[in-house]
Design a protein around this motif. Structure first.
Motif, PDB file in Angstrom:
ATOM      1  N   PRO A  84       0.810  -1.226   0.000  1.00 30.29           N
ATOM      2  CA  PRO A  84       0.000   0.000   0.000  1.00 30.29           C
ATOM      3  C   PRO A  84       0.838   1.269   0.000  1.00 30.29           C
ATOM      4  CG  PRO A  84      -0.067  -1.078   2.145  1.00 30.29           C
ATOM      5  CD  PRO A  84       0.591  -2.032   1.212  1.00 30.29           C
ATOM      6  N   VAL A  85       2.056   1.203   0.564  1.00 30.21           N
ATOM      7  CA  VAL A  85       2.927   2.372   0.555  1.00 30.21           C
ATOM      8  C   VAL A  85       3.345   2.702  -0.877  1.00 30.21           C
ATOM      9  CG1 VAL A  85       5.144   3.303   1.307  1.00 30.21           C
ATOM     10  CG2 VAL A  85       3.764   1.967   2.896  1.00 30.21           C
ATOM     11  N   LEU A  86       3.701   1.668  -1.633  1.00 34.42           N
ATOM     12  CA  LEU A  86       4.077   1.874  -3.028  1.00 34.42           C
ATOM     13  C   LEU A  86       2.890   2.419  -3.825  1.00 34.42           C
ATOM     14  CD1 LEU A  86       6.215   1.626  -5.236  1.00 34.42           C
ATOM     15  CD2 LEU A  86       5.502  -0.752  -5.573  1.00 34.42           C
ATOM     16  N   ASP A  87       1.698   1.929  -3.534  1.00 36.74           N
ATOM     17  CA  ASP A  87       0.495   2.438  -4.209  1.00 36.74           C
ATOM     18  C   ASP A  87       0.321   3.930  -3.956  1.00 36.74           C
ATOM     19  OD1 ASP A  87      -0.029  -0.110  -5.120  1.00 36.74           O
ATOM     20  OD2 ASP A  87      -1.466  -0.582  -3.519  1.00 36.74           O
ATOM     21  N   ALA A  88       0.576   4.347  -2.722  1.00 37.40           N
ATOM     22  CA  ALA A  88       0.452   5.767  -2.385  1.00 37.40           C
ATOM     23  C   ALA A  88       1.513   6.593  -3.106  1.00 37.40           C
ATOM     24  CB  ALA A  88       0.571   5.953  -0.871  1.00 37.40           C
ATOM     25  N   LEU A  89       2.733   6.086  -3.144  1.00 36.47           N
ATOM     26  CA  LEU A  89       3.813   6.814  -3.819  1.00 36.47           C
ATOM     27  C   LEU A  89       3.551   6.944  -5.314  1.00 36.47           C
ATOM     28  CD1 LEU A  89       6.885   5.237  -1.983  1.00 36.47           C
ATOM     29  CD2 LEU A  89       5.987   7.551  -1.669  1.00 36.47           C
ATOM     30  N   ASP A  90       2.998   5.887  -5.911  1.00 34.19           N
ATOM     31  CA  ASP A  90       2.727   5.910  -7.352  1.00 34.19           C
ATOM     32  C   ASP A  90       1.710   6.981  -7.738  1.00 34.19           C
ATOM     33  OD1 ASP A  90       4.490   3.991  -8.269  1.00 34.19           O
ATOM     34  OD2 ASP A  90       3.088   2.325  -8.030  1.00 34.19           O
ATOM     35  N   ARG A  91       0.894   7.393  -6.797  1.00 34.13           N
ATOM     36  CA  ARG A  91      -0.090   8.435  -7.101  1.00 34.13           C
ATOM     37  C   ARG A  91       0.576   9.805  -7.248  1.00 34.13           C
ATOM     38  NH1 ARG A  91      -3.415   5.554  -3.289  1.00 34.13           N
ATOM     39  NH2 ARG A  91      -2.938   7.052  -1.632  1.00 34.13           N
ATOM     40  N   TYR A  92       1.789   9.957  -6.726  1.00 35.78           N
ATOM     41  CA  TYR A  92       2.478  11.242  -6.769  1.00 35.78           C
ATOM     42  C   TYR A  92       3.652  11.245  -7.747  1.00 35.78           C
ATOM     43  CZ  TYR A  92      -0.210  12.516  -2.619  1.00 35.78           C
ATOM     44  OH  TYR A  92      -1.242  12.804  -1.743  1.00 35.78           O
ATOM     45  N   PHE A  93       4.326  10.115  -7.886  1.00 33.40           N
ATOM     46  CA  PHE A  93       5.469  10.041  -8.797  1.00 33.40           C
ATOM     47  C   PHE A  93       4.985   9.606 -10.177  1.00 33.40           C
ATOM     48  CE2 PHE A  93       7.484   9.847  -4.690  1.00 33.40           C
ATOM     49  CZ  PHE A  93       8.688  10.509  -4.871  1.00 33.40           C
ATOM     50  N   GLU A  94       5.234  10.449 -11.188  1.00 35.86           N
ATOM     51  CA  GLU A  94       4.708  10.161 -12.525  1.00 35.86           C
ATOM     52  C   GLU A  94       5.398   8.981 -13.203  1.00 35.86           C
ATOM     53  OE1 GLU A  94       3.993  14.527 -11.735  1.00 35.86           O
ATOM     54  OE2 GLU A  94       5.750  13.233 -11.654  1.00 35.86           O
ATOM     55  N   VAL A  95       6.655   8.736 -12.841  1.00 35.93           N
ATOM     56  CA  VAL A  95       7.415   7.663 -13.487  1.00 35.93           C
ATOM     57  C   VAL A  95       7.972   6.723 -12.427  1.00 35.93           C
ATOM     58  CG1 VAL A  95       9.412   7.090 -14.934  1.00 35.93           C
ATOM     59  CG2 VAL A  95       8.031   9.110 -15.463  1.00 35.93           C
ATOM     60  N   ARG A  96       7.808   5.417 -12.649  1.00 45.40           N
ATOM     61  CA  ARG A  96       8.454   4.430 -11.785  1.00 45.40           C
ATOM     62  C   ARG A  96       9.587   3.773 -12.574  1.00 45.40           C
ATOM     63  NH1 ARG A  96       5.961  -1.097  -9.263  1.00 45.40           N
ATOM     64  NH2 ARG A  96       4.245   0.263  -8.566  1.00 45.40           N
ATOM     65  N   CYS A  97      10.753   3.690 -11.945  1.00 45.97           N
ATOM     66  CA  CYS A  97      11.921   3.035 -12.536  1.00 45.97           C
ATOM     67  C   CYS A  97      12.182   1.765 -11.727  1.00 45.97           C
ATOM     68  CB  CYS A  97      13.126   3.973 -12.488  1.00 45.97           C
ATOM     69  SG  CYS A  97      14.670   3.242 -13.059  1.00 45.97           S
ATOM     70  N   THR A  98      11.897   0.612 -12.326  1.00 41.89           N
ATOM     71  CA  THR A  98      11.981  -0.667 -11.611  1.00 41.89           C
ATOM     72  C   THR A  98      13.262  -1.399 -11.992  1.00 41.89           C
ATOM     73  OG1 THR A  98       9.568  -0.838 -11.615  1.00 41.89           O
ATOM     74  CG2 THR A  98      10.814  -2.842 -11.130  1.00 41.89           C
ATOM     75  N   LEU A  99      13.998  -1.858 -10.972  1.00 41.33           N
ATOM     76  CA  LEU A  99      15.239  -2.604 -11.177  1.00 41.33           C
ATOM     77  C   LEU A  99      14.962  -4.088 -10.970  1.00 41.33           C
ATOM     78  CD1 LEU A  99      17.547  -0.326  -8.990  1.00 41.33           C
ATOM     79  CD2 LEU A  99      16.951  -0.034 -11.400  1.00 41.33           C
ATOM     80  N   HIS A 100      15.343  -4.906 -11.930  1.00 43.25           N
ATOM     81  CA  HIS A 100      15.102  -6.347 -11.842  1.00 43.25           C
ATOM     82  C   HIS A 100      16.340  -7.091 -12.326  1.00 43.25           C
ATOM     83  CE1 HIS A 100      13.065 -10.216 -12.016  1.00 43.25           C
ATOM     84  NE2 HIS A 100      13.474 -10.342 -13.263  1.00 43.25           N
ATOM     85  N   GLN A 101      16.892  -7.951 -11.448  1.00 45.69           N
ATOM     86  CA  GLN A 101      18.089  -8.701 -11.833  1.00 45.69           C
ATOM     87  C   GLN A 101      17.728  -9.892 -12.702  1.00 45.69           C
ATOM     88  OE1 GLN A 101      20.609  -9.949  -8.604  1.00 45.69           O
ATOM     89  NE2 GLN A 101      22.288 -10.528  -9.947  1.00 45.69           N
ATOM     90  N   ASP A 102      18.472 -10.054 -13.774  1.00 48.32           N
ATOM     91  CA  ASP A 102      18.286 -11.182 -14.688  1.00 48.32           C
ATOM     92  C   ASP A 102      19.163 -12.334 -14.205  1.00 48.32           C
ATOM     93  OD1 ASP A 102      18.098 -12.976 -16.770  1.00 48.32           O
ATOM     94  OD2 ASP A 102      18.258 -11.464 -18.349  1.00 48.32           O
ATOM     95  N   ARG A 103      18.526 -13.369 -13.676  1.00 47.85           N
ATOM     96  CA  ARG A 103      19.275 -14.510 -13.146  1.00 47.85           C
ATOM     97  C   ARG A 103      19.215 -15.718 -14.084  1.00 47.85           C
ATOM     98  NH1 ARG A 103      20.462 -13.471  -7.792  1.00 47.85           N
ATOM     99  NH2 ARG A 103      19.236 -11.798  -6.791  1.00 47.85           N
TER     100      ARG A 103
END
Length: 274
Positions: free
Chosen positions: A199-218
């Protein structure tokens, strides 16, 4: 798009492709980015972005972190070996210990002593989860109990501060770019269980226009050589728009929603446009 991040990615991309990458100025509504993913990589990217903004774009940076940064990561020293001390002077590091102190220091950016002679054009907050997901959040009298409320409070103040600083920048130089906001957060969803909602991420997404997600390729293909870590960097959110560009290379970068990061054992980082 997140022009400071993409400027840094393009600058540290493969040598034979650098000349083809052109970063276009951001629209006013495309200036807040939330980096979500592994902690040490997030900090390396934030510090690298701060140094790139200060040294190559010549802008002032304010960097908030929950604990003092004793030294620059080896990856940054490797990527920018000839870093000028004058460039570092454009970065102001602040170390609030609680969410209350963080809010007070962000609000302090409105004060004249922080906007003269030039206000910061980039505000960075490292490890938001350390401020939001602890008992300090509930102790702040102006914030309703609960991490989600604290997240909304901090994000709203960051957005308001960016708007204020942008107006000051425009008064000083009408052609100046808006103030950017970049923050990092480790989500509960990073544990690998896609069914877990944060829910914290959901709240942040309402204010930040862009999300930059880091995902390791294993995958086996990514790790078979054993000489580097492979990470995927995904951009998403309402702040990504397809603005008109004048060249094919500009179109390529403007539409870039995925990059690949190679991290080598000696600390060198290399970005590739996917």
């Amino acid at each position: 798009m997140a022009d400071v991040l993409t400027h840094m990615f393009a600058n540290m991309s493969q040598a034979d492709s650098k000349k083809d990458l052109v970063v276009t100025p951001p629209a006013p509504s495309q200036c807040s980015v939330l980096i979500v993913g592994e902690q040490s990589l997030r900090r390396s990217l934030l510090l690298l972005t701060a140094v790139t903004a200060a040294s190559q774009m010549g802008i002032r940076v304010v960097f908030f972190a929950p604990e003092q940064i004793q030294s620059l990561p080896a990856s940054l020293q490797k990527c920018i070996p000839k870093l000028s001390p004058e460039s570092l002077k454009k970065i102001r590091f602040c170390y609030p210990r609680t969410v209350e102190e963080l809010l007070q220091q962000i609000a302090g950016l409105h004060e004249s002593n922080n906007t003269f002679p030039t206000p910061p054009s980039l505000v960075i907050v490292d490890r938001l989860e350390d401020f939001l997901c602890g008992p300090a959040c509930d102790r702040y009298s102006g914030c309703h109990p609960g991490e989600q409320s604290c997240a909304a409070h901090v994000a709203a103040l960051l957005c308001d501060t960016a708007t204020f600083l942008t107006s000051v920048l425009k008064q000083q130089a009408p052609t100046s770019s808006p103030c950017r906001i970049i923050a990092s957060y480790k989500s509960q969803e990073d544990g690998g269980d896609s069914s877990v909602s944060d829910p914290v991420l959901d709240a942040l997404d309402r204010y930040f226009e862009v999300r930059c997600t880091l995902h390791q390729d294993r995958s086996y293909k990514a790790t078979e050589a054993g000489q580097q870590e492979v990470w995927h960097i995904y951009f998403s959110g309402t702040g990504i728009t397809h603005e008109p560009c004048t060249t094919d290379s500009q179109v390529k970068l403007a539409l870039a929603q995925e990059w690949q990061l190679l991290m080598f054992p000696d600390g060198l980082m290399e970005f590739k446009l996917v």
